[in-house]
Design an enzyme around this catalytic site. Structure first.
Site, PDB file in Angstrom:
ATOM      1  N   CYS A 199      37.147  -4.588  -4.765  1.00  7.52           N
ATOM      2  CA  CYS A 199      36.823  -3.892  -3.518  1.00  7.52           C
ATOM      3  C   CYS A 199      37.330  -2.458  -3.626  1.00  7.52           C
ATOM      4  O   CYS A 199      38.529  -2.236  -3.816  1.00  7.52           O
ATOM      5  CB  CYS A 199      37.483  -4.598  -2.330  1.00  7.52           C
ATOM      6  N   HIS A 244      29.681   5.587  -8.396  1.00  4.84           N
ATOM      7  CA  HIS A 244      28.549   4.959  -7.718  1.00  4.84           C
ATOM      8  C   HIS A 244      28.993   4.426  -6.355  1.00  4.84           C
ATOM      9  O   HIS A 244      28.313   4.615  -5.344  1.00  4.84           O
ATOM     10  CB  HIS A 244      27.989   3.827  -8.597  1.00  4.84           C
ATOM     11  N   CYS A 276      26.252   0.372 -19.199  1.00  2.00           N
ATOM     12  CA  CYS A 276      26.574   1.322 -18.140  1.00  2.00           C
ATOM     13  C   CYS A 276      25.390   2.253 -17.910  1.00  2.00           C
ATOM     14  O   CYS A 276      24.860   2.835 -18.860  1.00  2.00           O
ATOM     15  CB  CYS A 276      27.821   2.111 -18.535  1.00  2.00           C
ATOM     16  N   HIS A 299      28.769   1.701  -1.649  1.00  3.29           N
ATOM     17  CA  HIS A 299      28.704   0.286  -2.013  1.00  3.29           C
ATOM     18  C   HIS A 299      30.090  -0.121  -2.469  1.00  3.29           C
ATOM     19  O   HIS A 299      30.522   0.216  -3.566  1.00  3.29           O
ATOM     20  CB  HIS A 299      27.686   0.077  -3.162  1.00  3.29           C
ATOM     21  N   HIS A 346      71.947 -55.925 -32.169  1.00  4.57           N
ATOM     22  CA  HIS A 346      71.984 -55.019 -31.030  1.00  4.57           C
ATOM     23  C   HIS A 346      70.949 -53.927 -31.239  1.00  4.57           C
ATOM     24  O   HIS A 346      70.778 -53.412 -32.342  1.00  4.57           O
ATOM     25  CB  HIS A 346      73.387 -54.426 -30.926  1.00  4.57           C
ATOM     26  N   CYS A 387      27.416  -3.536  -9.511  1.00  5.84           N
ATOM     27  CA  CYS A 387      27.495  -3.318  -8.064  1.00  5.84           C
ATOM     28  C   CYS A 387      26.961  -4.561  -7.362  1.00  5.84           C
ATOM     29  O   CYS A 387      25.995  -5.176  -7.824  1.00  5.84           O
ATOM     30  CB  CYS A 387      26.647  -2.100  -7.686  1.00  5.84           C
ATOM     31  N   CYS A 446      23.501  -3.303  -5.094  1.00  5.49           N
ATOM     32  CA  CYS A 446      22.241  -2.872  -5.699  1.00  5.49           C
ATOM     33  C   CYS A 446      22.330  -3.121  -7.194  1.00  5.49           C
ATOM     34  O   CYS A 446      23.367  -3.512  -7.714  1.00  5.49           O
ATOM     35  CB  CYS A 446      21.990  -1.381  -5.431  1.00  5.49           C
ATOM     36  N   CYS A 481      69.457 -55.290 -24.260  1.00  5.32           N
ATOM     37  CA  CYS A 481      69.327 -54.013 -24.977  1.00  5.32           C
ATOM     38  C   CYS A 481      67.911 -53.832 -25.530  1.00  5.32           C
ATOM     39  O   CYS A 481      67.432 -52.703 -25.680  1.00  5.32           O
ATOM     40  CB  CYS A 481      70.364 -53.885 -26.086  1.00  5.32           C
ATOM     41  N   HIS A 493      32.776   5.174 -13.940  1.00  8.95           N
ATOM     42  CA  HIS A 493      31.370   5.366 -13.547  1.00  8.95           C
ATOM     43  C   HIS A 493      30.990   4.485 -12.372  1.00  8.95           C
ATOM     44  O   HIS A 493      30.180   4.872 -11.519  1.00  8.95           O
ATOM     45  CB  HIS A 493      30.440   5.137 -14.739  1.00  8.95           C
TER      46      HIS A 493
END
Lengths: 574, 92
Positions: free
Chosen positions: A101, A82, A52, A88, A528, A65, A68, A174, A78
């Site tokens: 978004c 931005h 970060c 952005h 059977h 982002c 950029c 069978c 954070h």
């Protein structure tokens, strides 16, 4: 969820400004560098740069982002700061690649982006050597259409009987009914047919047994409770496996092999003629099976022991070995001929590989062959061939929770005997190309490749020259079976001096669960067939032609057992 | 360089071990049905809130408490046997 709620991802309106110029290439680069780093340099770069920009932490749902070069964590907001400051509005999450978004305030799913994301993920996995991973089923356009036009849905509850249906006996059929019950309750086979995967390759579609299997599955899972009359199946079987035609009682095991063979051929579009095993054997003066009789060919491989057609590929001076295909010889037709590495559903589910190692007693060179198999035929105590001892000096190891000295023969006893090293004796010397002379040898069978469905055939019908009888020795078989001790790899471990694996095996690959049992009641002359099949994981049902009744697990495990069907517990991708 | 290699030798096994345990735990959670239960809970939340209105964060907020509350039944020993397996692999 209902079909109406399925949404094809249109993304969000705010993607429009992003999807310009070379956006696809740029996005791919972002996926490759910062999300799914396939190569070592990419991983290094990600480790170093993906922190970060505000707090320096790499956890907390890091996002990049899309407009950029900025990384910000989500949890501490954070990345939000931005986005607001720079306007952005799009970011990508770096663990799973989701697109966020900030205007919609949610993750959005755009079809084009999804495609790129999936491709990049696959590429990275491939680079890392991970291969394919599980991804959930997503319907194709056609499937969505079908779902919309067929709104009727069926809910499977734990007590519903969909999948259970009786079969009318059409005259000693069978033996066929039991195998049909086992096949229609083979999970993978069921899934294949119910998802409509069969594309008929046969020139005359009316004669395709696979198509008929497909309709059979439709009948079984239709929800109808009345017994089904499988006259079309019977007719197709008579056409394609003539040695089984006629109203006499046949052997269920023979039928299974013949059915798998025809299905396998029809998957490829091959038309099988009447050149059946029965006819081949007639030529050799061996009689066709009589009611409930059995030909009892040797367990495996295709050649009888000591036959002149058995050849050495050559032995190396030491413990080396080489694989080669066994030369075609006096093939009893028992094992499937699989020359073209067929990948049909039958082969995918039922075909395993049986390894045969023949060791020269003088130079200790080993010749290895691997043969495909669809089933394993196991000798039983009480037959004319001696059962005990399993092999000279074998330990009574505890495998699969059964004890050696309990007195009851177990399935694992039979498998241990099947995979025992066997001295071929001085009367069956093999020409050893290492020694350039005839030498005594030992032979041992192990499993090289396990099939997804393992079928064990207990050889209850003895049909030798002097004796024809049914062996009714009780063999106890487990609900869960671990095939690890019988694998070729386990044998190699033992030979290399590694101690036996602990009882709770670490790998899940070789674990099987019982899902169907075919039983024979009566004598060789008249009898059977009935079967037990497993439904909904823990419910068992007895299938006696048209009559289906609920059964307890004790009924299943106490039954005599003739054909035992086991399904792998865990499936792996290749 | 030597220090680098030393650090790598010290840290790598722990990381690999962590991954092994993670993988095993993931598999066990799927096996015992925990993942499926959470998935159906997600579907319920979506149905309740409506597909158009629910966000990922809504779902995360809803299922996080349930994750820990759901009964998970598998023995802990398979997790330790996962570490046993890892040790076997490194010792050969």
């Amino acid at each position: 969820m209902d079909a109406e709620l399925v949404v094809t991802p249109p993304g969000c309106a705010h993607l429009g400004s992003f999807k310009v110029d070379n956006w696809k290439q740029n996005l791919r680069a972002i996926y490759q560098c910062f999300v799914w780093s396939g190569s070592a340099e990419a991983r290094k770069r990600k480790a170093k740069s993906c922190v970060c920009h505000v707090c320096g932490v790499h956890l907390n749902r890091l996002h990049s982002c899309l407009h950029c070069v900025f990384f910000g964590c989500f949890t501490k907001k954070h990345i939000h700061e931005h986005a607001k400051a720079k306007r952005h509005n799009l970011a990508i999450e770096l663990m799973y690649g989701g697109i966020y978004c900030f205007l919609c305030q949610d993750y959005i799913y755009d079809k084009d982006i999804e495609i790129i994301a999936k491709e990049e993920q696959r590429k990275a996995w491939k680079m890392q050597g991970v291969g394919e991973k599980f991804s959930t089923w997503e319907p194709t356009k056609r499937e969505l259409e079908l779902l919309k036009h067929n709104p009727k849905r069926r809910k499977i509850t734990s007590n519903c009987t969909i999948g259970l249906r009786g079969l009318i006996n059409l005259g000693n059929t069978c033996f066929m009914n039991c195998i049909v019950q086992a096949l229609t309750h083979t999970p993978l086979l069921r899934d294949f047919f119910l998802s409509d995967r069969h594309r008929c390759e046969m020139q005359s579609p009316g004669s395709c047994l696979v198509c008929e299997m497909s309709s059979l599955f439709q009948e079984f899972y239709s929800g109808h409770r009345s017994p089904h009359i499988p006259y079309k199946l019977l007719h197709l079987v008579w056409t394609h496996a003539r040695h089984l035609a006629g109203y006499e009682q046949q052997d269920a095991h023979e039928f299974l092999i013949a059915a798998l063979d025809v299905l396998h051929r029809h998957c490829k579009g091959e038309h099988c003629t009447g050149r059946s095993k029965g006819e081949k054997l007639k030529a050799h003066g061996v009689s066709l099976p009589r009611p409930c009789g059995n030909l009892d060919p040797p367990a495996a491989p295709a050649l009888p022991l000591g036959s002149a057609a058995w050849q050495w590929a050559g032995c190396l001076g030491g413990p080396g070995s080489q694989s080669h295909r066994l030369l075609p010889g006096d093939d009893n037709g028992k094992k499937a001929n699989n020359p073209n590495h067929c990948n049909c559903i039958i082969d995918q589910i039922f075909t395993g590989g049986l390894q045969s190692d023949v060791t020269c007693q003088v130079c200790h060179g080993v010749s290895t062959t691997i043969d495909p198999f669809w089933d394993i035929s196991l000798d039983l105590p009480g037959s004319s061939t001696p059962f005990w001892p399993l092999s000279p000096g074998s330990e009574g190891s505890v495998v699969n929770g059964e004890s050696h000295a309990s007195g009851t023969t177990t399935l694992t006893d039979c498998l241990r005997r099947f995979t025992r090293p066997e001295h071929l004796g001085s009367s069956a010397k093999i020409k050893c190309s290492g020694c350039h002379s005839y030498q005594e040898s030992t032979k041992q069978l192990t499993m090289k490749k396990l099939p997804i469905v393992a079928c064990f055939h207990l050889k209850r019908f003895e049909h030798s020259a002097k004796l024809r009888r049914k062996i009714t020795t009780y063999v106890s078989f487990p609900l869960e079976l671990d095939m690890t001790p019988f694998m070729a790899s386990s044998k190699e471990n033992r030979m290399n001096g590694q101690y036996q694996q602990p009882v709770d095996s670490l790998s899940n690959d070789n674990k099987y669960s019982l899902f169907a049992v075919v039983n024979h009641q009566g004598t060789l002359e008249s009898g059977h067939y009935t079967s037990f099949i497993r439904q909904h994981k823990d419910q068992w049902f007895k299938c006696d032609d048209a009559i289906i009744t609920k059964a307890g697990i004790a009924d299943v495990l106490d039954s005599e057992g003739y054909l035992l069907f086991y399904h792998k517990q865990f499936l792996e991708y290749e | 360089m030597n220090k680098d290699a030393q650090m790598r030798a010290a840290i790598n096994p722990k990381l690999i071990e962590r991954e092994c345990v993670k993988e095993l735990l993931r598999a066990k959670l799927i096996e015992c049905g925990w993942k499926d239960q959470l998935k159906s809970h997600c579907k319920e939340v979506i149905k309740e809130k409506g597909l158009e209105h629910v966000t990922v964060d809504d779902l995360v907020a809803e299922i996080t408490p349930k994750c820990r509350a759901l009964p998970v039944s598998f023995r802990l020993s398979p997790v330790t046997s996962g570490m046993k397996r890892y040790r076997l692999l490194t010792e050969t």
